[in-house]
Design a protein around this motif. Structure first.
Motif, mmCIF file in Angstrom:
data_model
loop_
_atom_site.group_PDB
_atom_site.id
_atom_site.type_symbol
_atom_site.label_atom_id
_atom_site.label_comp_id
_atom_site.label_asym_id
_atom_site.label_seq_id
_atom_site.Cartn_x
_atom_site.Cartn_y
_atom_site.Cartn_z
ATOM 1 N N ASP A 177 -33.620 6.564 1.740
ATOM 2 C CA ASP A 177 -33.045 5.419 2.459
ATOM 3 C C ASP A 177 -31.527 5.474 2.361
ATOM 4 O OD1 ASP A 177 -34.089 1.900 2.497
ATOM 5 O OD2 ASP A 177 -32.909 3.095 3.918
ATOM 6 N N SER A 178 -30.877 4.584 3.083
ATOM 7 C CA SER A 178 -29.438 4.395 2.981
ATOM 8 C C SER A 178 -29.193 3.160 2.136
ATOM 9 C CB SER A 178 -28.823 4.215 4.368
ATOM 10 O OG SER A 178 -28.961 5.382 5.133
ATOM 11 N N VAL A 179 -28.434 3.330 1.044
ATOM 12 C CA VAL A 179 -28.213 2.236 0.101
ATOM 13 C C VAL A 179 -26.749 2.174 -0.283
ATOM 14 C CG1 VAL A 179 -30.560 2.353 -0.820
ATOM 15 C CG2 VAL A 179 -28.738 3.709 -1.884
ATOM 16 N N GLN A 180 -26.414 1.147 -1.063
ATOM 17 C CA GLN A 180 -25.059 0.982 -1.572
ATOM 18 C C GLN A 180 -24.962 1.558 -2.983
ATOM 19 O OE1 GLN A 180 -22.395 -0.541 0.154
ATOM 20 N NE2 GLN A 180 -23.827 -0.354 1.866
ATOM 21 N N ALA A 181 -23.757 1.933 -3.365
ATOM 22 C CA ALA A 181 -23.527 2.415 -4.725
ATOM 23 C C ALA A 181 -24.003 1.366 -5.728
ATOM 24 C CB ALA A 181 -22.057 2.724 -4.929
ATOM 25 N N GLY A 182 -24.697 1.841 -6.756
ATOM 26 C CA GLY A 182 -25.230 0.938 -7.759
ATOM 27 C C GLY A 182 -26.674 0.532 -7.525
ATOM 28 N N ASP A 183 -27.164 0.779 -6.323
ATOM 29 C CA ASP A 183 -28.547 0.441 -5.996
ATOM 30 C C ASP A 183 -29.526 1.435 -6.616
ATOM 31 O OD1 ASP A 183 -28.077 -0.874 -2.592
ATOM 32 O OD2 ASP A 183 -27.715 -1.738 -4.576
ATOM 33 N N SER A 184 -30.804 1.126 -6.454
ATOM 34 C CA SER A 184 -31.880 1.983 -6.961
ATOM 35 C C SER A 184 -32.810 2.377 -5.820
ATOM 36 C CB SER A 184 -32.684 1.254 -8.031
ATOM 37 O OG SER A 184 -31.878 0.923 -9.143
ATOM 38 N N LEU A 185 -33.439 3.540 -5.990
ATOM 39 C CA LEU A 185 -34.448 4.009 -5.056
ATOM 40 C C LEU A 185 -35.543 4.723 -5.831
ATOM 41 C CD1 LEU A 185 -32.657 5.688 -1.987
ATOM 42 C CD2 LEU A 185 -34.141 3.669 -1.950
ATOM 43 N N ARG A 186 -36.736 4.735 -5.263
ATOM 44 C CA ARG A 186 -37.827 5.482 -5.849
ATOM 45 C C ARG A 186 -38.395 6.437 -4.792
ATOM 46 N NH1 ARG A 186 -43.901 3.650 -7.628
ATOM 47 N NH2 ARG A 186 -44.076 4.883 -9.532
ATOM 48 N N LEU A 187 -38.295 7.718 -5.072
ATOM 49 C CA LEU A 187 -38.859 8.727 -4.185
ATOM 50 C C LEU A 187 -40.257 9.088 -4.652
ATOM 51 C CD1 LEU A 187 -35.845 11.185 -3.766
ATOM 52 C CD2 LEU A 187 -36.349 9.079 -2.506
ATOM 53 N N SER A 188 -41.121 9.383 -3.692
ATOM 54 C CA SER A 188 -42.483 9.815 -3.992
ATOM 55 C C SER A 188 -42.759 11.138 -3.302
ATOM 56 C CB SER A 188 -43.493 8.775 -3.502
ATOM 57 O OG SER A 188 -43.299 7.529 -4.120
ATOM 58 N N CYS A 189 -43.663 11.897 -3.893
ATOM 59 C CA CYS A 189 -44.064 13.175 -3.297
ATOM 60 C C CYS A 189 -45.563 13.343 -3.513
ATOM 61 C CB CYS A 189 -43.299 14.323 -3.931
ATOM 62 S SG CYS A 189 -43.886 15.958 -3.412
ATOM 63 N N ASP A 226 -21.982 10.463 -4.639
ATOM 64 C CA ASP A 226 -22.226 11.890 -4.893
ATOM 65 C C ASP A 226 -23.710 12.233 -4.915
ATOM 66 O OD1 ASP A 226 -19.447 12.615 -7.181
ATOM 67 O OD2 ASP A 226 -19.565 12.465 -4.997
ATOM 68 N N ASP A 227 -24.574 11.236 -4.981
ATOM 69 C CA ASP A 227 -26.019 11.492 -4.948
ATOM 70 C C ASP A 227 -26.532 11.665 -3.524
ATOM 71 O OD1 ASP A 227 -26.311 9.058 -7.553
ATOM 72 O OD2 ASP A 227 -26.400 11.241 -7.765
ATOM 73 N N THR A 228 -25.672 11.449 -2.551
ATOM 74 C CA THR A 228 -26.067 11.602 -1.157
ATOM 75 C C THR A 228 -26.492 13.034 -0.869
ATOM 76 O OG1 THR A 228 -24.640 9.814 -0.381
ATOM 77 C CG2 THR A 228 -25.263 11.478 1.229
ATOM 78 N N ALA A 229 -27.714 13.188 -0.371
ATOM 79 C CA ALA A 229 -28.249 14.528 -0.103
ATOM 80 C C ALA A 229 -29.648 14.400 0.489
ATOM 81 C CB ALA A 229 -28.334 15.358 -1.385
ATOM 82 N N MET A 230 -30.164 15.528 0.956
ATOM 83 C CA MET A 230 -31.576 15.611 1.286
ATOM 84 C C MET A 230 -32.293 15.973 -0.011
ATOM 85 S SD MET A 230 -33.718 15.357 3.842
ATOM 86 C CE MET A 230 -32.950 15.827 5.396
ATOM 87 N N TYR A 231 -33.308 15.216 -0.363
ATOM 88 C CA TYR A 231 -34.051 15.444 -1.591
ATOM 89 C C TYR A 231 -35.390 16.112 -1.255
ATOM 90 C CZ TYR A 231 -30.741 12.850 -4.414
ATOM 91 O OH TYR A 231 -29.600 12.455 -5.083
ATOM 92 N N VAL A 267 -31.387 10.726 1.298
ATOM 93 C CA VAL A 267 -30.816 9.635 0.510
ATOM 94 C C VAL A 267 -29.325 9.587 0.816
ATOM 95 C CG1 VAL A 267 -30.292 8.797 -1.800
ATOM 96 C CG2 VAL A 267 -32.529 9.815 -1.332
ATOM 97 N N THR A 268 -28.868 8.434 1.255
ATOM 98 C CA THR A 268 -27.454 8.241 1.570
ATOM 99 C C THR A 268 -26.953 7.056 0.774
ATOM 100 O OG1 THR A 268 -27.772 9.105 3.800
ATOM 101 C CG2 THR A 268 -25.768 7.846 3.384
ATOM 102 N N VAL A 269 -25.889 7.283 0.008
ATOM 103 C CA VAL A 269 -25.322 6.237 -0.838
ATOM 104 C C VAL A 269 -23.897 5.957 -0.374
ATOM 105 C CG1 VAL A 269 -24.850 5.482 -3.183
ATOM 106 C CG2 VAL A 269 -26.733 7.075 -2.750
ATOM 107 N N SER A 270 -23.646 4.737 0.003
ATOM 108 C CA SER A 270 -22.322 4.339 0.480
ATOM 109 C C SER A 270 -21.566 3.611 -0.611
ATOM 110 C CB SER A 270 -22.461 3.430 1.691
ATOM 111 O OG SER A 270 -23.166 4.055 2.721
#
Length: 126
Positions: free
Chosen positions: A10-22, A86-91, A122-125
């Motif tokens: 997702d696109s989120v703000q700095a300091g936010d959290s995300l949970r990726l699943s595979c 800096d965490d912005t990337a394709m995971y 994942v995009t972090v602004s």
């Protein structure tokens, strides 16, 4: 052919959290998350040896990211906290049947993993 399918980017703000699943179609002895930013090489983020839950993390994410694996569901997770631009990337989710892929010398090498997902952005602004 074994399949891996990531979700949760997702696109989120700095300091936010995300949970990726595979979701994996089969059991892999070693599973990992890699990421790739535009113009950069694919880099290892975290890996987990499914039998022992032994984990390894890149220095850049230690203390912020947590990798886990649900053996019953063959699902890999990446909990990401305190996200930075800096965490912005394709995971990408990766898996291999060989336990060796989770050992030193292999676990940071994309070529050590035989199965890959299509990636989740994942995009972090700031």
């Amino acid at each position: 052919q074994p399949q891996l399918a990531e979700s949760g980017g997702d696109s989120v703000q700095a300091g936010d959290s995300l949970r990726l699943s595979c979701a994996a179609s089969i059991y892999f002895a070693c599973m990992a998350w890699f990421r790739q930013a535009p113009g950069q090489e694919r880099e290892a983020v975290a890996s987990i040896y499914a039998r022992s839950d032994s984990t390894d993390y890149a220095d850049s994410v230690k203390g912020r990211f947590t990798i886990s694996h649900d053996n019953a569901e063959n699902t890999l997770y990446l909990e990401m906290n305190s996200l930075k631009p800096d965490d912005t990337a394709m995971y990408y989710c990766a898996g291999d049947l060989r336990a060796r892929s989770c050992t030193v010398g292999y676990r940071h090498d994309p070529s050590a993993f035989s199965a890959w997902g299509q990636g989740t952005q994942v995009t972090v602004s700031s």
